[in-house]
Structure formats: structure tokens, C-alpha cells
Scaffold this active site. Structure first.
Site, PDB file in Angstrom:
ATOM      1  N   GLU A  73       0.864  -1.183   0.000  1.00 11.27           N
ATOM      2  CA  GLU A  73       0.000   0.000   0.000  1.00 11.27           C
ATOM      3  C   GLU A  73       0.901   1.233   0.000  1.00 11.27           C
ATOM      4  O   GLU A  73       1.563   1.525   1.008  1.00 11.27           O
ATOM      5  CB  GLU A  73      -0.905  -0.001   1.241  1.00 11.27           C
ATOM      6  CG  GLU A  73      -1.744   1.266   1.357  1.00 11.27           C
ATOM      7  CD  GLU A  73      -2.602   1.316   2.630  1.00 11.27           C
ATOM      8  OE1 GLU A  73      -2.888   0.256   3.218  1.00 11.27           O
ATOM      9  OE2 GLU A  73      -2.978   2.433   3.039  1.00 11.27           O
ATOM     10  N   ARG A  79       0.501  10.093   0.866  1.00 12.09           N
ATOM     11  CA  ARG A  79       0.882  11.094   1.865  1.00 12.09           C
ATOM     12  C   ARG A  79       2.104  11.892   1.441  1.00 12.09           C
ATOM     13  O   ARG A  79       2.521  12.797   2.146  1.00 12.09           O
ATOM     14  CB  ARG A  79       1.217  10.411   3.178  1.00 12.09           C
ATOM     15  CG  ARG A  79       0.057   9.692   3.802  1.00 12.09           C
ATOM     16  CD  ARG A  79       0.417   9.418   5.238  1.00 12.09           C
ATOM     17  NE  ARG A  79      -0.362   8.328   5.750  1.00 12.09           N
ATOM     18  CZ  ARG A  79      -0.124   7.770   6.922  1.00 12.09           C
ATOM     19  NH1 ARG A  79       0.887   8.179   7.651  1.00 12.09           N
ATOM     20  NH2 ARG A  79      -0.881   6.792   7.342  1.00 12.09           N
ATOM     21  N   LYS A 104     -11.266  -2.105   5.172  1.00 12.05           N
ATOM     22  CA  LYS A 104     -10.182  -1.837   6.117  1.00 12.05           C
ATOM     23  C   LYS A 104     -10.846  -1.544   7.464  1.00 12.05           C
ATOM     24  O   LYS A 104     -11.964  -1.002   7.511  1.00 12.05           O
ATOM     25  CB  LYS A 104      -9.412  -0.622   5.616  1.00 12.05           C
ATOM     26  CG  LYS A 104      -8.234  -0.181   6.444  1.00 12.05           C
ATOM     27  CD  LYS A 104      -7.427   0.836   5.635  1.00 12.05           C
ATOM     28  CE  LYS A 104      -6.232   1.344   6.408  1.00 12.05           C
ATOM     29  NZ  LYS A 104      -5.249   1.977   5.495  1.00 12.05           N
TER      30      LYS A 104
HETATM   31  O1  LIG Z   1      -2.986   6.644   5.487  1.00 11.76           O
HETATM   32  C1  LIG Z   1      -3.927   5.833   5.486  1.00 11.76           C
HETATM   33  O2  LIG Z   1      -4.667   5.673   4.526  1.00 11.76           O
HETATM   34  C2  LIG Z   1      -4.212   5.047   6.683  1.00 11.76           C
HETATM   35  O3  LIG Z   1      -5.189   4.371   6.759  1.00 11.76           O
HETATM   36  C3  LIG Z   1      -3.310   5.082   7.797  1.00 11.76           C
HETATM   37  C4  LIG Z   1      -2.319   3.947   7.769  1.00 11.76           C
HETATM   38  O4  LIG Z   1      -2.873   2.777   7.261  1.00 11.76           O
HETATM   39  C5  LIG Z   1      -1.835   3.734   9.113  1.00 11.76           C
HETATM   40  O5  LIG Z   1      -1.352   4.945   9.638  1.00 11.76           O
HETATM   41  C6  LIG Z   1      -0.750   2.723   9.195  1.00 11.76           C
HETATM   42  O6  LIG Z   1      -0.737   2.344  10.517  1.00 11.76           O
HETATM   43  P1  LIG Z   1       0.561   2.219  11.396  1.00 11.76           P
HETATM   44  O7  LIG Z   1       1.000   0.790  11.244  1.00 11.76           O
HETATM   45  O8  LIG Z   1       0.051   2.527  12.754  1.00 11.76           O
HETATM   46  O9  LIG Z   1       1.581   3.190  10.889  1.00 11.76           O
END
Ligand SMILES: O=C(O)C(=O)C[C@H](O)[C@H](O)COP(=O)(O)O
Length: 218
Positions: free
Chosen positions: A50, A54, A138
Site C-alpha cells: 500500500e 501522503r 479496512k
Molecule cells: O494513510 C492511510 O490511509 C491510513 O489508513 C493510515 C495507515 O494505514 C496507518 O497509519 C498505518 O498504521 P501504522 O501501522 O500505525 O503506521
């Protein structure tokens, strides 16, 4: 879209996400990191990726990994709007995934061949997604929204729904999610530490990816 199309959509998502137990969530700052980072993950047994929208490099990273990394299945994350959906489809993403869902995205996704995975955090959001014919979601932010206990509870009234929990998960808690029958795969960034990417320590990332495929705690 007919319900048969929705069956196809769920089957397409299952076929993609079943290829790996874990979905790495990537924020690629330097475009030149995209290919070696993806290779490191594929080599470690995690071919489904994925790439989040960002960073400014994200769309070019999706195109480059798709073209250059054999075996990688590249999806786009942080898809927030119909414009994002169009952009990631044009970049060649194999699927799109969002941290939530809006009416605009549900409508726009109907016109896309590329599968889109909305996110839910509550029963009501899940019911809205089911109303739109979706059955794959999700679950975000997984740990903050109730974690394994919440997914266990949702399995009762919603046996048709399956999830990719993401948000706050690490190597140890991932195993608890993977044991749930309504979990397709587990998303997260714990196998791609920021400092390892900055240092271009691809071997470390391959080792962390390999550990994700284990069935015992690391
Ligand atoms: O940006 C997006 O579309 C999201 O849904 C957020 C990410 O999936 C999470 O931030 C990942 O989670 P961490 O493993 O806690 O880093």
C-alpha cells in the site's frame, strides 16, 4: 452495479490480499527509494503493498514499482476523494484503499474497474458499506477502535464482512489479528521503520518482512 459485480469485486480483493499475511503501509519520501524498498519487501515475502498518497512522490512511486518490481502488487492508500481514485487508477494501482469512506467515494468507486477498499471503525459505518454492496473493508484505526475484541464482536451480526485491520499494529499483535476468521490480511508500517528507509537499509526491511510471514511471535 449489480450484486454479481459486487461478488466479483469482493473476489478480486480476496485474490489480491490473500497473497500475503501482511500489507505494508508505505510513505515514500524519495522516489528513488520506491523500487529498492518494494524489492526488499517482495524478497521478504510481502508482495502486496500500500503506497499512501501522503507524499508528493506517491503516484510516481506506484507507477515505477508496478513497472520495475516483478511480483509486486501495488495498491494506493490514503485515497480520500474521487479525484484521488482517478489519479491512482491512472498511475496503474492494482487496488485502492482508504482510511474511511464517503458517499462521494462509494459513488465514484462504482465507475472504477480497480477494486477499492473502504474503511470502517463502527457497526454503523460497516452497515453503510454493506448497503453499498461492499463486503471487504479496512478496519481503521484498528487498535484505537477496539482491536481484536471489536473485530470478534462484529463477526456476530456481520458474518459476510472481512477486514484488513490497520493502525497501531505491531509484529506481536499482528498474530492475534491474523488468527481471526474475519481478517483477510493485516496492514501496518512496523516492518518499514522510517530510519531504515532513510538509511536505505533494505536488508533490515527484508528481515522484518520475513518475520511478518512467521506464525509465531518474533
Ligand atoms: O494513510 C492511510 O490511509 C491510513 O489508513 C493510515 C495507515 O494505514 C496507518 O497509519 C498505518 O498504521 P501504522 O501501522 O500505525 O503506521
Amino acid at each position: 452495479m449489480t450484486s454479481i459485480d459486487h461478488d466479483n469485486r469482493a473476489a478480486a480483493i480476496d485474490a489480491i490480499l490473500a497473497r500475503a499475511p501482511v500489507l505494508p503501509v508505505l510513505a515514500i519520501e524519495r522516489l528513488d527509494d520506491a523500487v529498492p524498498l518494494a524489492r526488499a519487501l517482495v524478497d521478504g515475502g510481502l508482495p502486496v503493498l500500500e503506497v499512501t498518497l501522503r507524499t508528493p512522490a506517491a503516484l510516481a512511486a506506484i507507477t515505477r514499482i508496478t513497472a520495475e518490481v516483478g511480483g509486486a502488487v501495488v495498491g494506493a492508500g490514503t485515497v480520500l476523494s474521487p479525484a484521488d481514485l482517478d489519479a491512482v487508477a491512472a498511475a496503474g494501482a492494482a487496488f485502492a484503499i482508504s482510511p474511511g469512506a464517503t458517499q462521494a467515494l462509494y459513488t465514484a468507486a462504482e465507475g472504477q474497474r480497480m477494486p477499492w477498499i473502504p474503511a470502517i471503525a463502527t457497526a454503523s459505518e460497516l452497515m453503510r458499506g454493506l448497503d453499498h454492496g461492499h463486503r471487504r473493508f479496512k478496519f481503521f484505526p484498528a487498535e484505537a477502535a477496539g482491536g481484536v475484541a471489536a473485530l470478534n464482536a462484529l463477526a456476530g451480526p456481520f458474518p459476510q464482512a472481512r477486514f484488513c485491520p490497520t493502525g497501531g499494529i505491531d509484529a506481536t499483535s499482528a498474530l492475534r489479528y491474523r488468527a481471526l476468521p474475519n481478517v483477510m490480511t493485516v496492514g501496518g508500517s512496523w516492518m518499514v521503520p522510517r530510519e531504515a528507509i532513510e538509511a536505505r537499509d533494505w536488508q533490515r526491511i527484508t528481515a522484518l518482512a520475513r518475520a511478518c510471514c512467521a506464525t509465531q511471535p518474533p
